[in-house]
Each structure stands twice: as structure tokens, then as C-alpha cells.
Design a protein around this motif. Sequence first.
Motif, mmCIF file in Angstrom:
data_model
loop_
_atom_site.group_PDB
_atom_site.id
_atom_site.type_symbol
_atom_site.label_atom_id
_atom_site.label_comp_id
_atom_site.label_asym_id
_atom_site.label_seq_id
_atom_site.Cartn_x
_atom_site.Cartn_y
_atom_site.Cartn_z
ATOM 1 N N LYS A 142 68.150 37.015 41.867
ATOM 2 C CA LYS A 142 66.765 37.279 42.257
ATOM 3 C C LYS A 142 65.827 37.200 41.050
ATOM 4 C CE LYS A 142 67.707 40.232 46.283
ATOM 5 N NZ LYS A 142 67.591 41.605 46.845
ATOM 6 N N LEU A 143 66.249 37.780 39.930
ATOM 7 C CA LEU A 143 65.413 37.748 38.736
ATOM 8 C C LEU A 143 65.218 36.318 38.241
ATOM 9 C CD1 LEU A 143 66.828 40.824 36.767
ATOM 10 C CD2 LEU A 143 64.605 40.649 37.903
ATOM 11 N N GLU A 144 66.295 35.533 38.290
ATOM 12 C CA GLU A 144 66.197 34.142 37.844
ATOM 13 C C GLU A 144 65.252 33.347 38.736
ATOM 14 O OE1 GLU A 144 69.084 30.224 37.303
ATOM 15 O OE2 GLU A 144 69.953 32.243 37.235
ATOM 16 N N LEU A 145 65.390 33.492 40.059
ATOM 17 C CA LEU A 145 64.542 32.751 40.992
ATOM 18 C C LEU A 145 63.090 33.228 40.914
ATOM 19 C CD1 LEU A 145 66.862 32.502 44.121
ATOM 20 C CD2 LEU A 145 66.341 30.727 42.439
ATOM 21 N N GLU A 146 62.889 34.526 40.726
ATOM 22 C CA GLU A 146 61.535 35.047 40.574
ATOM 23 C C GLU A 146 60.847 34.425 39.363
ATOM 24 O OE1 GLU A 146 61.716 39.260 40.381
ATOM 25 O OE2 GLU A 146 62.256 39.514 42.494
ATOM 26 N N GLY A 147 61.603 34.224 38.298
ATOM 27 C CA GLY A 147 61.041 33.594 37.107
ATOM 28 C C GLY A 147 60.578 32.175 37.383
ATOM 29 N N HIS A 148 61.429 31.412 38.090
ATOM 30 C CA HIS A 148 61.052 30.032 38.434
ATOM 31 C C HIS A 148 59.831 30.022 39.353
ATOM 32 C CE1 HIS A 148 64.437 28.398 36.375
ATOM 33 N NE2 HIS A 148 65.345 28.920 37.210
ATOM 34 N N LEU A 149 59.820 30.891 40.355
ATOM 35 C CA LEU A 149 58.696 30.955 41.279
ATOM 36 C C LEU A 149 57.406 31.332 40.554
ATOM 37 C CD1 LEU A 149 60.355 32.720 44.365
ATOM 38 C CD2 LEU A 149 59.396 30.411 44.332
ATOM 39 N N GLN A 150 57.515 32.291 39.633
ATOM 40 C CA GLN A 150 56.334 32.726 38.893
ATOM 41 C C GLN A 150 55.717 31.578 38.103
ATOM 42 O OE1 GLN A 150 55.114 35.962 39.005
ATOM 43 N NE2 GLN A 150 53.342 35.246 37.850
ATOM 44 N N ASP A 151 56.561 30.766 37.469
ATOM 45 C CA ASP A 151 56.063 29.626 36.687
ATOM 46 C C ASP A 151 55.332 28.629 37.579
ATOM 47 O OD1 ASP A 151 57.143 30.739 34.414
ATOM 48 O OD2 ASP A 151 59.006 29.570 34.518
ATOM 49 N N ILE A 152 55.926 28.332 38.746
ATOM 50 C CA ILE A 152 55.312 27.364 39.658
ATOM 51 C C ILE A 152 54.002 27.908 40.223
ATOM 52 C CG2 ILE A 152 55.621 26.080 41.806
ATOM 53 C CD1 ILE A 152 58.646 26.145 41.278
ATOM 54 N N ILE A 153 54.015 29.193 40.593
ATOM 55 C CA ILE A 153 52.812 29.806 41.178
ATOM 56 C C ILE A 153 51.669 29.832 40.164
ATOM 57 C CG2 ILE A 153 51.859 31.987 42.033
ATOM 58 C CD1 ILE A 153 54.618 32.481 43.335
ATOM 59 N N GLU A 154 51.959 30.187 38.916
ATOM 60 C CA GLU A 154 50.908 30.224 37.896
ATOM 61 C C GLU A 154 50.318 28.844 37.668
ATOM 62 O OE1 GLU A 154 52.684 31.952 34.485
ATOM 63 O OE2 GLU A 154 52.595 34.025 35.266
ATOM 64 N N GLU A 155 51.194 27.827 37.713
ATOM 65 C CA GLU A 155 50.695 26.460 37.556
ATOM 66 C C GLU A 155 49.731 26.098 38.685
ATOM 67 O OE1 GLU A 155 52.410 21.881 37.714
ATOM 68 O OE2 GLU A 155 53.814 23.567 37.472
ATOM 69 N N LYS A 156 50.086 26.467 39.913
ATOM 70 C CA LYS A 156 49.244 26.125 41.070
ATOM 71 C C LYS A 156 47.973 26.962 41.092
ATOM 72 C CE LYS A 156 52.986 24.319 43.904
ATOM 73 N NZ LYS A 156 52.490 22.928 43.761
ATOM 74 N N LEU A 157 48.058 28.209 40.630
ATOM 75 C CA LEU A 157 46.851 29.015 40.553
ATOM 76 C C LEU A 157 45.851 28.419 39.561
ATOM 77 C CD1 LEU A 157 48.334 32.638 40.607
ATOM 78 C CD2 LEU A 157 47.064 31.503 42.441
ATOM 79 N N GLU A 158 46.351 27.866 38.470
ATOM 80 C CA GLU A 158 45.476 27.224 37.494
ATOM 81 C C GLU A 158 44.805 25.984 38.068
ATOM 82 O OE1 GLU A 158 47.868 26.430 34.115
ATOM 83 O OE2 GLU A 158 48.027 28.540 33.497
ATOM 84 N N ARG A 159 45.451 25.379 39.058
ATOM 85 C CA ARG A 159 44.877 24.181 39.698
ATOM 86 C C ARG A 159 43.939 24.540 40.846
ATOM 87 N NH1 ARG A 159 50.143 20.884 41.089
ATOM 88 N NH2 ARG A 159 48.597 19.662 42.293
ATOM 89 N N GLY A 160 43.735 25.836 41.080
ATOM 90 C CA GLY A 160 42.755 26.265 42.060
ATOM 91 C C GLY A 160 43.311 26.686 43.406
#
Length: 444
Positions: free
Chosen positions: A31-49
Motif C-alpha cells: 500500500k505504501l509503495e502504490l500510494e507513492g506512485h499514485l501521489q507522484d502521478i496525481i501531483e503531476e496532473k494537478l500541476e497540469r490543471g
Amino acid sequence: MNTIRNEEDVKQFLKQVCSHIRAKEVHQAVKLELEGHLQDIIEEKLERGFALHTAIKEAINQMGAPELIGAEFHKVHRPRTDWKLLGLLTFFILFGLVAVFNAQVSLVQRLGSSSIGLQQVIYICVGGLLMVGIRLFDYQKIARYSWIIYFSTLGLLVYSITTGSGINGVNNYLQLGRFVVNVISISPYLFILSLAGIWSARPTPQLNESQMKLILRSLWLNFGVLLIPCVFFLKAHSLTDFILFFLGSASVLLTLKRKRNILISHVSLIFGSVIFFLLTSRHQTHSIYRWISFLKPQEDIQGFNYILTQSKKAISSASWWGHGYGTPLTTLPELHSNMMFAFLIYCFGWIAGILIFVMVIFFIIHSLQIGLKIRDTYGKSLLKGLFTLFVIQFLWSMLMSVGWAPLSAFSLPFISFNGQVVIFQFAAIGLILSVYRRKDLIGL
């Protein structure tokens, strides 16, 4: 990461992934590993609006199907079964049953009655069930009880030596109701179990602890825990178990890669205790003469070298196919235990001896191979220490039978008749299987 952890979509995704991973021990790490991957992807998409809710859904879709992710994690981190070790153990057990019943036939002809075959079957059944149970147990939980195991074993040794029953004044046996347990013979396994936990733990210095206290604590941990068992083994006149303890503890130290001066002190300490008891014990001096007499096999063949001489005669007379099942061998004592290797060759020929030797070599090679696969420090030291006990008994018993090692009480594990000791040998194999089973569940 705390933000997305509480999102319902993320919770459901992680739950679906973990539902396909059988080993619950790794769920949190996954769960911790997958949360890390999800967090990276989500932050990238948040930066794109992207909006947070949309970014989470996009990230989950990008990760892929949860059942496929879960299947991959399960493949990598599933519990393992050491089928090769179980195969070797099955061979030793089956060969051992043939060997013990073969010895029983010979003993019946000599003594008139014997029930070692039935006893061996009972011990194997009990030991096998114990092995299966220990295999499924988390061996790491034992580490916290290392000191308790250590002092409990010392207590059993003291009680056995002072109040136990035995032969020729040697009180190795402890009476527990209808059962008689050879405490001295099982204690090397218990000590290795405790020392692996004691030495693999890294004690942190206490605040305001003086240099002298640090030195005293180091001396106790590295030498004191060794010296006391050495004294009791020699007090019990059991050089065989003393040697098992010495080599097993050395194996644990080498596995933990302790400093050279500690290893040198380990050897010096133990040999020093041997010399002390040889000088102060008349019985031990007599024993050491018996042990070194094999260096001169042509001398005293009716005394110290009698058994080794008879063993070599039995082996040389066997030829390739031996004298047959249950053939009496009146010149060789302890043929069902210590001299089982020679007796098997006498009955079934040199081919039987070669077969056992080859399987033992496979056992040694396999033990070295799986030792390289274990990452957990405690598990690795425990595994190698226990394997060392088995290897020494196998090799010494075979070499002794052909006159290449001193006469001793070593016997073939699972093949010779060892009484209740075989139950503890099964327990040791169960611990080894437990370490192997969890080798991919640790260190995520």
C-alpha cells in the motif's frame, strides 16, 4: 500522501490490489509503495490543471487493473516452499525407516526383542507434525525471546546434570513423566536459536554509559554467553555436543561478519575451556585419548581402536551389494545409532554408502545456496547455524565409520535411531523452512 490516503477511490483501489496478494504481511508495504506512485502521478496532473478528484481517477486508471497489479505482487512476494530440502528430507526419512527396521531385525536376533522401528515411526510422525506447524510460524517472533530461551536452556542443563538420570554417572537424561529427554543432545539446537537472536540484535548504548560498562557488556555478549554453555557441556562429559555448539556458534558469528578479533577470541575461549577441563577432569582426559587414538589405527586395536577397527572390517567385507537385509553383526555395538552408516553398508553394500554420501553432499550444497538467498540477518544466521549442526553430524558419522574421524556419539540425522532427539531435529528443519518461506516477505 496523507491527502490521497483518505480518498475513497484510493482506498478501494488498494483494497482490490491487496485482495489478490495472499501474504497479508506485505499488504502494508505494498500500500505504501502504490500510494507513492499514485501521489507522484496525481501531483503531476494537478500541476497540469486537473481537479483533485479527476486527477485521482486518472492516476488509478494509469496504474492499471488492480487484479493484474495484485497478481504481480503476489508472484514476487508469495510465501515460498523449499521443495528441494523437503525432497532431501523425505529421502533421509525413508532411508532411515529402512535402516532402523533393518537394525531392529539384527538386534532381535542378537537380543531377542527390540521395538526401535515402532518408536522411530512415532517420533517421525510427531516431529513431522511439529515441523509443519513451525514452518507456518513467523520465525522472527522468536527473536524477542532469545534471552529467555538461552537462560531456560541453561536451567535445563543444570537441572539435568544435578538431578537427571544417565549411564556411567553421566546425567544427560531428564525424566518428564513417561518420557525421557536427553537435554544435553537437544541443547545445541536451543543455544543456536538463542545466540542467533542475541548476536543479530544491535544493542544501542545507553545515555551516560561509561566506557567500562560498554566493555563489560561487550565481553558478556561475545564471550560470557559462550563460556557458560561450554562449561556445562564439558561438565556433562559430552564432547560431541560441545563440538556441535562450538562449530554452530562459530557459523553464526561468521554469518554476522563479526570482527576478526571476536572470532579469534571465540576460538581461544572455547579451546581454553577444553584445556582447563582436560587438566582438571580425569574422565575428560580418558575421553580425549579415545578421540585421538584414531590417528594411530594400527595400535591398540583391542582397546580404544576396537570399534573403528570392527567398523572398517564390516565395510570392507560388504562388497557392492552387502550381506543382505537384517544380517547380524555382533562385533559392532551401537549399530542402530552411532555406527548406522557402517551397518547399512554391511547389509546393503558400498552402493548404499555412496548413495547416502551423494545425498549428503546435495544437502550441503543446497544449504549453501539457500543461505545466499536470505536477506534477513536473524534468519540467515539462524539458518546457517542450524544447517551447520546437521552437516557436522552427517559428515562426522560417515568419516568416523571409515576411520577418518575420532570415534564419537555423532549419528546420521533422520537415518540413525536417535530417540526423541529426532523430534527436535524436525523442529530445526521447520525453522529453516520458516526462514525460507518468508524470504520474499521481508525487507520490502
